[in-house]
Design an enzyme around this catalytic site. Sequence first.
Site, PDB file in Angstrom:
ATOM      1  N   ARG A 254      41.400  34.277  42.864  1.00 44.03           N
ATOM      2  CA  ARG A 254      40.980  34.845  44.146  1.00 44.03           C
ATOM      3  C   ARG A 254      40.766  36.332  43.935  1.00 44.03           C
ATOM      4  NH1 ARG A 254      45.836  35.404  47.614  1.00 44.03           N
ATOM      5  NH2 ARG A 254      45.499  37.612  47.277  1.00 44.03           N
ATOM      6  N   HIS A 258      43.901  37.664  50.297  1.00 46.92           N
ATOM      7  CA  HIS A 258      44.049  36.299  50.803  1.00 46.92           C
ATOM      8  C   HIS A 258      43.077  36.073  51.964  1.00 46.92           C
ATOM      9  CE1 HIS A 258      45.824  32.628  52.297  1.00 46.92           C
ATOM     10  NE2 HIS A 258      46.016  33.194  53.466  1.00 46.92           N
ATOM     11  N   TYR A 267      50.640  43.708  45.733  1.00 48.92           N
ATOM     12  CA  TYR A 267      51.460  42.781  44.950  1.00 48.92           C
ATOM     13  C   TYR A 267      50.799  42.285  43.661  1.00 48.92           C
ATOM     14  CZ  TYR A 267      48.587  39.574  47.687  1.00 48.92           C
ATOM     15  OH  TYR A 267      47.523  38.937  48.276  1.00 48.92           O
TER      16      TYR A 267
HETATM   17  C1  TPP Z   1      52.212  24.770  56.597  1.00 52.99           C
HETATM   18  C2  TPP Z   1      51.795  26.184  56.382  1.00 52.99           C
HETATM   19  N1  TPP Z   1      52.688  27.065  55.913  1.00 52.99           N
HETATM   20  C3  TPP Z   1      52.339  28.362  55.737  1.00 52.99           C
HETATM   21  C4  TPP Z   1      51.096  28.794  56.031  1.00 52.99           C
HETATM   22  C5  TPP Z   1      50.708  30.261  55.853  1.00 52.99           C
HETATM   23  N2  TPP Z   1      49.760  30.341  54.749  1.00 52.99           N
HETATM   24  C6  TPP Z   1      48.431  30.368  54.961  1.00 52.99           C
HETATM   25  S1  TPP Z   1      47.564  30.325  53.545  1.00 52.99           S
HETATM   26  C7  TPP Z   1      48.968  30.327  52.611  1.00 52.99           C
HETATM   27  C8  TPP Z   1      48.866  30.283  51.139  1.00 52.99           C
HETATM   28  C9  TPP Z   1      47.979  29.185  50.657  1.00 52.99           C
HETATM   29  O1  TPP Z   1      47.925  29.223  49.277  1.00 52.99           O
HETATM   30  P1  TPP Z   1      47.063  28.197  48.462  1.00 52.99           P
HETATM   31  O2  TPP Z   1      47.390  26.793  48.882  1.00 52.99           O
HETATM   32  O3  TPP Z   1      47.215  28.520  47.037  1.00 52.99           O
HETATM   33  O4  TPP Z   1      45.570  28.456  48.953  1.00 52.99           O
HETATM   34  P2  TPP Z   1      44.700  29.789  48.778  1.00 52.99           P
HETATM   35  O5  TPP Z   1      44.918  30.599  49.998  1.00 52.99           O
HETATM   36  O6  TPP Z   1      45.139  30.483  47.545  1.00 52.99           O
HETATM   37  O7  TPP Z   1      43.302  29.303  48.703  1.00 52.99           O
HETATM   38  C10 TPP Z   1      50.097  30.358  53.426  1.00 52.99           C
HETATM   39  C11 TPP Z   1      51.479  30.407  52.944  1.00 52.99           C
HETATM   40  C12 TPP Z   1      50.192  27.839  56.538  1.00 52.99           C
HETATM   41  N3  TPP Z   1      48.935  28.175  56.867  1.00 52.99           N
HETATM   42  N4  TPP Z   1      50.556  26.550  56.697  1.00 52.99           N
END
Ligand code: TPP
Lengths: 359, 324
Positions: A254, A258, A267
Amino acid sequence: MVRVLDERGELDPASPPAPPDSELRYFYLWMLTVRTIDGRMMHLQRQGRIAFYGPITGQEATVVGSVAALGPQDWVFPALREYPAALMRGMPLSHLVHQCYGTALDVVRGRQMPCHYSSPAAHYVAMSSCIGTQVPHAVGAAMAARIRGEDTVAMAYMGDGATSEPDVHAALNFAGVYRAPVVLFCQNNGWAITVPVERQTAASRLVERAEAYGMPGVRVDGNDVLAVHRVTLQAVERARSGGGPTFIEAVTYRMLGHTTSDDPSRYRDPAEVEAWRGRDPLLRMRRFLEARGLWGDEEEAALLARVQAALNAAIEAAEAAPRPPLESLFDDVYAEPTPELERQLAEARGAGSREGAHG
Amino acid sequence: MATLNLLQAVNDALFTEMRRDERVVVFGEDVARAGGVFRTTDGLLKEFGEARVFDTPLAESGIIGIGVGMALYGLRPVAEIQFLDFIYPGFDQIVNEAAKMRYRSGGQFTCPMVIRAPYGGGIRGGHYHSQSTEAYFAHTSGLKVVIPSTPADAKGLLAASIRDPDPVIFLEPKHLYRSARGEVPEGEHVEPLGRARLVRRGEHVTLVAWGAMVPVCERSAEEAATEGVQVEVLDLRSLVPLDVDALLASVARTGRLVVVHEAARTAGFGAEVSALVAERAIEYLEAPIYRVTGYDTPFPFALENDYLPTPARVLDAVRQAVRY
Ligand SMILES: Cc1ncc(C[n+]2csc(CCOP(=O)(O)OP(=O)(O)O)c2C)c(N)n1
Ligand SMILES: [Mg+2]
């Protein structure tokens, strides 16, 4: 890790022949389109014209390569970073822009945050923000297709962070037990907001999940669109021909925050980001195409101009569009509104709410 | 006294309680290295180290489940759920495990843990970054449900929650994280659970609210005052345990009740407040009880300000109650 194109854009001599030229151009065209859209939408957010945006910059090859392996009948269950699937499968750009603005012309009627698209025509299922919840849906849809005697394949996308959610474990397990015609596609971009993938699992590679759930797994260079396309094609064919599910781990990065709510410099080590900049999926493909005489500055400029013009038109329309009417707040809760909802709509119409709405 | 916003007050409470009691540990998604997506846990890792402050994998059932285990073993876990909307993968651990540990073991095992979660609307977060589902938790026996609306209360109530012998769902009104500012006592500050706060005295109408709806009610009260209507505002601060005495006493004084919450109306906590007053103080009522709430729809994005109770909507209800 499967890789076809190296970072200089040179084809692995041991690999099978590349897809036809038109397809190669198609991959690059979409990757560049998507990067352009991301750049523009990020800019709109910074100007305060849209509320939020979640870019996929750096991950274009994983999405474009994998989506291109699907047939028109197949279904996509996306997470946050797969909107190219909707566009490549026919959702108009104007839908994307109206959705981000939450206008009255948005097909989901301004109900969701930006980036939560929905397109039945593209078989792109309305996205939830809740991480991992779509993965069992994909398994269920795949099982349903088989029950109905149809050869549809379901494609479940998830992030590296999502693999920690119990829903995803359940989905992988069910997919294995029922040999569902599903592809479980993990975009391992190294980070789940501020948490590195090493914190999601003590296993050295996410792809090891596949073995634990009794299905083939493949790890692919996610910044190599040709490799992603090839392994996904194999997985889709396996699913379609009754061979069951496949777990794919696409290793990518990425490049930006985020979302627009995040500052990754807090970070992440800048050296890590720089190293990945050198592995840019677009650059690699562009070099490859140029070397074959399939792309040049002229094509690049023409495409950029076309995408920007389409964006201009869509943005202008979205900014001129009204916001959704009050009634749209109460529609679609159920097929038929309950009497209480009808009463509440009447109350909302009369309430101080409308005058107070902007104050 | 220091002037802090609500976010800083939460942070202050965590620092203070972690310094005071080494059994307190803090964990969740993005809480350690980054100090939380809202920065409520900023600096904790640096002072208390990785054993007591750690980032977890992305799994709410795991976060809450290990919290239960830690509490059983004698720690005082403070688990963060990034948004209340994302707590549901851990719902089973809350409702069937944390909430019932004391009861199912005849008091032999207990679960003194805190689950912190930002909740509520006003940040343009759509369905999944805005909901106020406090009623689910208030409906579960064995859980305490605490919701501050000021920085001082955020600190004092969080400290009390951490020291409490039972599991506490501590909901932080994220809309007020930065906008609510106020004096906060330095050092240890504990605000006992189960006592409502009388925000403003008034003789004509009682407005009952919690969290981010408290300042909305205060604005309505100011507006009403210009019309000669004196509104009393009661901040419940904890839904469980509920300060029923303060509620009934206020209604006895004013004779009129308007309950305000962000959550959908049907089976919202306002229904409980209304029922209590109807059961125990109906003889004081000079008007029907009114509820100003979110509608019975999912939380919207574009029409967020139509969904959320506004000072104008609250004022409408106040006027109706007075004119009845
Ligand atoms: C059940 C849940 N817990 C926490 C979150 C908050 N949150 C949104 S995106 C994220 C990280 C997602 O990481 P990843 O699955 O690696 O996807 P990326 O964003 O890197 O594409 C978090 C913790 C959420 N949206 N849903
Ligand atoms: Mg990720």
